[in-house]
Design an enzyme around this catalytic site. Structure first.
Site, mmCIF file in Angstrom:
data_model
loop_
_atom_site.group_PDB
_atom_site.id
_atom_site.type_symbol
_atom_site.label_atom_id
_atom_site.label_comp_id
_atom_site.label_asym_id
_atom_site.label_seq_id
_atom_site.Cartn_x
_atom_site.Cartn_y
_atom_site.Cartn_z
ATOM 1 N N ASP A 1 -27.769 24.885 10.650
ATOM 2 C CA ASP A 1 -28.743 25.946 10.381
ATOM 3 C C ASP A 1 -29.500 26.249 11.675
ATOM 4 O O ASP A 1 -29.907 25.327 12.395
ATOM 5 C CB ASP A 1 -29.720 25.509 9.289
ATOM 6 C CG ASP A 1 -30.718 26.595 8.952
ATOM 7 O OD1 ASP A 1 -30.364 27.496 8.171
ATOM 8 O OD2 ASP A 1 -31.849 26.554 9.478
ATOM 9 N N ASN B 1 -35.211 37.981 14.494
ATOM 10 C CA ASN B 1 -35.111 39.274 13.817
ATOM 11 C C ASN B 1 -36.467 39.943 13.674
ATOM 12 O O ASN B 1 -36.603 41.164 13.859
ATOM 13 C CB ASN B 1 -34.471 39.097 12.430
ATOM 14 C CG ASN B 1 -32.979 38.814 12.522
ATOM 15 O OD1 ASN B 1 -32.310 39.235 13.464
ATOM 16 N ND2 ASN B 1 -32.453 38.095 11.536
ATOM 17 N N ASP C 1 -27.786 32.724 8.990
ATOM 18 C CA ASP C 1 -27.847 31.890 10.196
ATOM 19 C C ASP C 1 -27.309 30.492 9.932
ATOM 20 O O ASP C 1 -27.688 29.535 10.606
ATOM 21 C CB ASP C 1 -29.302 31.811 10.701
ATOM 22 C CG ASP C 1 -30.244 31.226 9.650
ATOM 23 O OD1 ASP C 1 -29.794 31.041 8.492
ATOM 24 O OD2 ASP C 1 -31.421 30.970 9.966
#
Length: 353
Positions: free
Chosen positions: A227, A235, A270
């Protein structure tokens, strides 16, 4: 210049075949007609030959002295028979299916001079012999034409078959290419090009089956669940375009880092997973996890973000997880443990997972 499609080619070939078959039908009909003419000409020439035999008899008796009554009687009989033969020949000629010059009516009488009757017979013979030669030449020419047409039609059919097979093969290749593209798209992440969850689980099942059948020397397989810590901030702060560029760049580094027999997949967002086959120890798995963490850090530094790190959970089968279908879930749970304990690290699943 554009290449004609299969429909125009098939239409042109069909048109050629139809014209060819029509031409063949006309030629065959003409051949039968010419053969009938040949047979009729043969009948006429036979009648001419029979009349010619009687004429020869009459000519041999023509100069018989007047006092030789026996030969004079034979001469008259020959003239009568010649007239009858000429009459039969005349009837045959007038019944001819093709236009032909008839015998002079005066030559049909026994009283007619032998020279006139003989000349009429010679004229008929010359004419019908010419007709026989013409009909024979016509039949030969038409048979030759039919053979050439059959060769041409065979070439057309063969060419159409070869063209059709070529187009069929080309179409199959195109469909196979499209099918492969669809299959690839269904098994890979469209943005990063990495295998997706579906392909990961298929590879996991294949590795487990190979392990169970003893095809590999190693007795364990492992999954590293990855992760990206802090990626949401990329973002939010820099925009999704920069986030996508980061995912593409880090995926490229993952591919370069993992071993040839291993598979790294994008699970979604992700999150990534790495399937490891044929490893020797937990130390080797730890080294792989450290390389993955380094890949994330190097990508973050290259893009000047100073935000993204990685948390990794490691689960192995069968020593820590006794069901290989739970490998991904166990590695995911262990990854969350790493995140709760400070992130940017890795941990192994407990043996009870």
């Amino acid at each position: 210049m554009p290449v004609p499609g299969p429909t125009p080619l098939a239409g042109a070939a069909l048109l050629c075949l139809l014209f060819g078959l029509l031409f063949l039908a006309l030629q065959v009909r003409a051949i039968f007609s010419a053969q009938l003419q040949q047979e009729y000409v043969g009948l006429v020439l036979e009648a001419v030959e029979r009349a010619d035999a009687v004429r020869a008899t009459a000519l041999s008796l023509q100069d018989t002295p007047a006092g030789d009554t026996q030969h004079r009687a034979a001469y008259r009989e020959a003239r009568i028979e010649l007239a009858a033969r000429l009459a039969a020949l005349h009837a045959l000629i007038t019944s001819s299916p093709m236009a032909a010059p008839p015998l002079p009516m005066s030559a049909l009488s026994p009283a007619t001079a032998l020279g006139e009757a003989s000349g009429a017979l010679d004229s008929a013979y010359a004419y019908w012999r010419t007709e026989r030669d013409r009909a024979s030449a016509d039949v030969r020419e038409r048979i030759l034409s039919v053979s050439h047409t059959l060769i041409a039609l065979s070439a057309i059919v063969f060419g159409v078959l070869i063209t059709a097979l070529g187009m069929y093969a080309k179409r199959n290749r195109q469909l196979l290419g499209i099918s492969n593209e669809f299959e690839h798209a269904s098994l890979h992440d469209p943005m990063t090009g990495l295998p997706n969850r579906r392909k990961l689980f298929a590879a996991l099942e294949g590795a487990a089956n190979a392990l169970a059948s003893g095809m590999r020397g190693s007795a364990r397989i492992a999954v590293l669940y990855i992760d990206l810590d802090g990626f949401k901030r990329v973002n939010d702060t820099h925009g999704h375009r920069i986030g996508d560029e980061f995912l593409i760049a880090v995926s490229r580094r993952f591919r370069q880092t993992v071993r040839g027999g291993d598979m790294v997949a994008r699970i979604g967002g992700d999150e990534f997973a790495l399937l490891v086959r044929d490893y020797s120890s937990d130390g080797e798995l730890a080294a792989i996890a450290q390389r993955i963490i380094a890949c994330v850090g190097e990508t973050d530094a290259q893009m000047g973000l100073s935000i993204v790190r990685a948390s990794i959970g490691i689960a192995s089968f069968p020593d820590r997880v006794n069901d290989y279908w739970r490998l991904v879930a166990a590695a995911d749970e262990t990854m969350y443990t790493v995140k709760r304990n400070g992130k940017n690290g890795y941990a192994f699943a407990s043996a009870s997972a």
